[in-house]
Scaffold this motif. Sequence first.
Motif, PDB file in Angstrom:
ATOM      1  N   GLU A 263       0.774  -1.116  -0.020  1.00  0.00           N
ATOM      2  CA  GLU A 263      -0.211   0.095  -0.103  1.00  0.00           C
ATOM      3  C   GLU A 263       0.694   1.158   0.117  1.00  0.00           C
ATOM      4  OE1 GLU A 263      -3.016   1.323   2.995  1.00  0.00           O
ATOM      5  OE2 GLU A 263      -3.360  -0.649   2.340  1.00  0.00           O
ATOM      6  N   GLY A 266       4.399   0.293  -2.896  1.00  0.00           N
ATOM      7  CA  GLY A 266       4.236  -0.211  -3.886  1.00  0.00           C
ATOM      8  C   GLY A 266       4.493  -1.696  -4.377  1.00  0.00           C
ATOM      9  N   ILE A 267       4.051  -2.289  -5.556  1.00  0.00           N
ATOM     10  CA  ILE A 267       3.902  -3.790  -5.539  1.00  0.00           C
ATOM     11  C   ILE A 267       5.313  -4.404  -5.625  1.00  0.00           C
ATOM     12  CG2 ILE A 267       3.834  -3.420  -8.177  1.00  0.00           C
ATOM     13  CD1 ILE A 267       1.955  -6.173  -5.983  1.00  0.00           C
ATOM     14  N   GLU A 268       6.219  -3.531  -6.167  1.00  0.00           N
ATOM     15  CA  GLU A 268       7.596  -4.163  -6.383  1.00  0.00           C
ATOM     16  C   GLU A 268       8.406  -4.216  -5.104  1.00  0.00           C
ATOM     17  OE1 GLU A 268       9.745  -5.362  -8.874  1.00  0.00           O
ATOM     18  OE2 GLU A 268       8.100  -5.473 -10.083  1.00  0.00           O
ATOM     19  N   ALA A 269       8.009  -3.296  -4.316  1.00  0.00           N
ATOM     20  CA  ALA A 269       8.564  -3.303  -2.753  1.00  0.00           C
ATOM     21  C   ALA A 269       8.028  -4.463  -1.984  1.00  0.00           C
ATOM     22  CB  ALA A 269       8.289  -2.090  -2.065  1.00  0.00           C
ATOM     23  N   ARG A 271       6.821  -7.530  -3.610  1.00  0.00           N
ATOM     24  CA  ARG A 271       7.632  -8.638  -4.132  1.00  0.00           C
ATOM     25  C   ARG A 271       8.930  -8.889  -3.333  1.00  0.00           C
ATOM     26  NH1 ARG A 271      11.165 -11.187  -8.036  1.00  0.00           N
ATOM     27  NH2 ARG A 271      12.736  -9.648  -7.514  1.00  0.00           N
ATOM     28  N   ASP A 299       7.068 -13.555  -7.687  1.00  0.00           N
ATOM     29  CA  ASP A 299       6.585 -13.083  -8.885  1.00  0.00           C
ATOM     30  C   ASP A 299       5.235 -13.482  -9.192  1.00  0.00           C
ATOM     31  OD1 ASP A 299       8.527 -11.400  -9.957  1.00  0.00           O
ATOM     32  OD2 ASP A 299       9.782 -13.135 -10.788  1.00  0.00           O
ATOM     33  N   CYS A 302       2.743 -11.379  -7.308  1.00  0.00           N
ATOM     34  CA  CYS A 302       2.547  -9.896  -7.830  1.00  0.00           C
ATOM     35  C   CYS A 302       2.247  -9.521  -9.003  1.00  0.00           C
ATOM     36  CB  CYS A 302       3.953  -9.455  -7.105  1.00  0.00           C
ATOM     37  SG  CYS A 302       4.040  -9.451  -5.278  1.00  0.00           S
ATOM     38  N   VAL A 303       1.980 -10.481  -9.949  1.00  0.00           N
ATOM     39  CA  VAL A 303       1.866 -10.348 -11.261  1.00  0.00           C
ATOM     40  C   VAL A 303       0.675  -9.297 -11.591  1.00  0.00           C
ATOM     41  CG1 VAL A 303       2.779 -11.898 -12.912  1.00  0.00           C
ATOM     42  CG2 VAL A 303       0.744 -12.622 -11.558  1.00  0.00           C
ATOM     43  N   SER A 304      -0.307  -9.531 -10.898  1.00  0.00           N
ATOM     44  CA  SER A 304      -1.488  -8.896 -11.183  1.00  0.00           C
ATOM     45  C   SER A 304      -1.711  -7.078 -10.408  1.00  0.00           C
ATOM     46  CB  SER A 304      -2.753  -9.273 -10.424  1.00  0.00           C
ATOM     47  OG  SER A 304      -2.794  -9.350  -9.162  1.00  0.00           O
ATOM     48  N   GLY A 305      -0.521  -7.088  -9.900  1.00  0.00           N
ATOM     49  CA  GLY A 305      -0.231  -5.558  -9.476  1.00  0.00           C
ATOM     50  C   GLY A 305      -0.752  -5.409  -8.109  1.00  0.00           C
TER      51      GLY A 305
ATOM     52  N   LEU B  12      13.408  -0.839  -0.413  1.00  0.00           N
ATOM     53  CA  LEU B  12      12.815  -1.917  -0.928  1.00  0.00           C
ATOM     54  C   LEU B  12      12.395  -1.390  -2.504  1.00  0.00           C
ATOM     55  CD1 LEU B  12      10.546  -3.197   2.005  1.00  0.00           C
ATOM     56  CD2 LEU B  12      12.636  -4.460   0.790  1.00  0.00           C
ATOM     57  N   PRO B  14      12.732  -0.760  -6.175  1.00  0.00           N
ATOM     58  CA  PRO B  14      13.709  -0.577  -7.473  1.00  0.00           C
ATOM     59  C   PRO B  14      13.431   0.645  -8.223  1.00  0.00           C
ATOM     60  CG  PRO B  14      12.223  -2.109  -7.997  1.00  0.00           C
ATOM     61  CD  PRO B  14      11.790  -1.712  -6.539  1.00  0.00           C
ATOM     62  N   PRO B  39       3.067  -8.507 -17.251  1.00  0.00           N
ATOM     63  CA  PRO B  39       2.510  -8.354 -15.696  1.00  0.00           C
ATOM     64  C   PRO B  39       2.062  -6.821 -15.498  1.00  0.00           C
ATOM     65  CG  PRO B  39       4.633  -9.341 -15.773  1.00  0.00           C
ATOM     66  CD  PRO B  39       4.354  -9.086 -17.240  1.00  0.00           C
ATOM     67  N   ARG B  40       1.037  -6.960 -14.626  1.00  0.00           N
ATOM     68  CA  ARG B  40       0.509  -5.605 -14.318  1.00  0.00           C
ATOM     69  C   ARG B  40       0.855  -4.692 -13.155  1.00  0.00           C
ATOM     70  NH1 ARG B  40      -5.247  -8.032 -14.589  1.00  0.00           N
ATOM     71  NH2 ARG B  40      -3.615 -10.046 -14.708  1.00  0.00           N
ATOM     72  N   ILE B  41       0.798  -3.680 -13.228  1.00  0.00           N
ATOM     73  CA  ILE B  41       1.046  -2.417 -12.021  1.00  0.00           C
ATOM     74  C   ILE B  41      -0.132  -1.463 -11.882  1.00  0.00           C
ATOM     75  CG2 ILE B  41       2.488  -0.733 -13.289  1.00  0.00           C
ATOM     76  CD1 ILE B  41       4.216  -0.513 -10.837  1.00  0.00           C
ATOM     77  N   LEU B  42      -0.851  -1.413 -10.778  1.00  0.00           N
ATOM     78  CA  LEU B  42      -1.737  -0.539 -10.472  1.00  0.00           C
ATOM     79  C   LEU B  42      -1.571   0.954 -10.906  1.00  0.00           C
ATOM     80  CD1 LEU B  42      -3.601  -1.729  -7.424  1.00  0.00           C
ATOM     81  CD2 LEU B  42      -3.887  -2.584  -9.776  1.00  0.00           C
ATOM     82  N   ASP B  45      -0.297   2.771  -7.775  1.00  0.00           N
ATOM     83  CA  ASP B  45       0.715   2.195  -6.971  1.00  0.00           C
ATOM     84  C   ASP B  45       1.865   3.474  -6.616  1.00  0.00           C
ATOM     85  OD1 ASP B  45       2.185  -0.745  -7.096  1.00  0.00           O
ATOM     86  OD2 ASP B  45       3.973   1.242  -7.199  1.00  0.00           O
ATOM     87  N   ALA B  46       2.236   3.162  -5.554  1.00  0.00           N
ATOM     88  CA  ALA B  46       2.919   4.417  -4.899  1.00  0.00           C
ATOM     89  C   ALA B  46       4.325   4.781  -5.522  1.00  0.00           C
ATOM     90  CB  ALA B  46       3.377   4.038  -3.456  1.00  0.00           C
ATOM     91  N   ALA B  47       4.846   3.558  -6.048  1.00  0.00           N
ATOM     92  CA  ALA B  47       6.236   3.595  -6.865  1.00  0.00           C
ATOM     93  C   ALA B  47       6.234   4.522  -8.110  1.00  0.00           C
ATOM     94  CB  ALA B  47       6.927   2.557  -6.911  1.00  0.00           C
ATOM     95  N   ARG B  75       6.333  -4.051 -16.526  1.00  0.00           N
ATOM     96  CA  ARG B  75       4.778  -4.167 -15.993  1.00  0.00           C
ATOM     97  C   ARG B  75       3.866  -3.001 -16.741  1.00  0.00           C
ATOM     98  NH1 ARG B  75       3.711  -6.652 -11.188  1.00  0.00           N
ATOM     99  NH2 ARG B  75       5.414  -7.396  -9.862  1.00  0.00           N
TER     100      ARG B  75
END
Lengths: 378, 80
Positions: A263, A266-269, A271, A299, A302-305, B12, B14, B39-42, B45-47, B75
Amino acid sequence: MGEYADKLPKKMLDDLRDYLEKKGKVNESKLKKILDTAVDEYNNARVQAGESVGLISAESIGEPGTQMTLNTFHFAGVMEMNVTLGLPRIIEILDGRKELQTPSMEIYLKQPYSKGKDIREFALALKETKLSDIALEFSISLIDSEIEVKLDKEKMKSLNINNSYVISSIGKQVKGFNAKDNKDSILLRMKSKEESVNEVYRAKEKIKDVHIKGVKGISQVLPVKRGEEYLIMTSGSNLADVLQLEGVDHYRTTTNNVDEIREILGIEAARQSIINEVFKVIENQGFNVDIRHIMLVADTMCVSGAVKGITRYGVVSEKASALARASFETPIKHIINAALIGEIDNLNSVVENVMLNQVVPIGTGMTDLIMKPKNGKN
Amino acid sequence: MKKKFKTDKHILIPKHQKLSDAQKQKLLEKYNVSVKELPRILKTDAAISSLGAKPGDVIKIARASETAGEAIFYRVVVDV
């Protein structure tokens, strides 16, 4: 060497460069030969197309998983944090749970706090104080619909707060009261006269939870020394609020709650956090699981975001094939729903083909024969 | 919420980078995929809040990887 950046991973190139620098001078043609050999070796070592990596990951994580500790340790009375470990923790992460059994944070600090200056005070200021923590007694007078809160003066002194501060925080968070300062206690009278008894009791419970000081959700703090610097471990987690604080190193401060990280960072963090947390548990138990298996799981989640757990509500519900979904859990529900909306199953994946006794698209089964007829004949 | 803390600065997270349309086309051709298959990212998303990405944009992510040193991941931005 620059042109090989696309062909070899960065780490390999760096290692190779370091090694060759130590060895001394290498001429151009020799260097090219070395690099070409490295590329060949690298390509041979890669996973082949069609390899069922998910299955291998599942086995590799599952096998040592059978030997993990099954219960949480409780250190009663010890000033050490109580953290979920072993299998329950792994399940918790991989299920993508939002509420953890033992949420906790590692709060890194900026100078001079990281050197240990005022660390105890800083830690205590983080800890959440509710009204019930500084009150001795809550009593209700039903005739006047009044609530009297007796205050623990000593505790208040150690926390450095006074009566008017308490009254103003109550006023901000609970509406409908007239507060009166009685030195050792606070009298709260309901503004509307005709409140039922139930109302008053409900209001009392609400008032108990009034937030007075500290960060919401942080129930315990423990300053620890790691290496050269001090950091604060907490039980209870609230990343959003802690990151806003002055003196907190918001570059490194983390929580063990993956959903919270998703939240706020973000999603990468998220993962990366899944990988770190799972690996921490596995390492802690003394097992040796290759990190690539965990990366694959993270991975997939987390693919769907958003973070999806490995459950029937998470990644399994995303599968394209109705038969594959039915083979996991609650088969009847899936089959009925698929029938109701007339779902079409293209049998593109593994499980549904196993069910139908067909060749599974894995490894050599992945290939198809495509033929171009010559001049329309043959 | 109070003032927002700059989220792109965390150990955390990248590096996220928005691809131009030309780069996007090249990427899709290279891997022979459509945008839907990435793959998706919203969008929220904060990043990527500072990148101003719209749904359909492709984000290039340079992950720090323990095994490869640096791993590139892509993504596609989606609505919720």
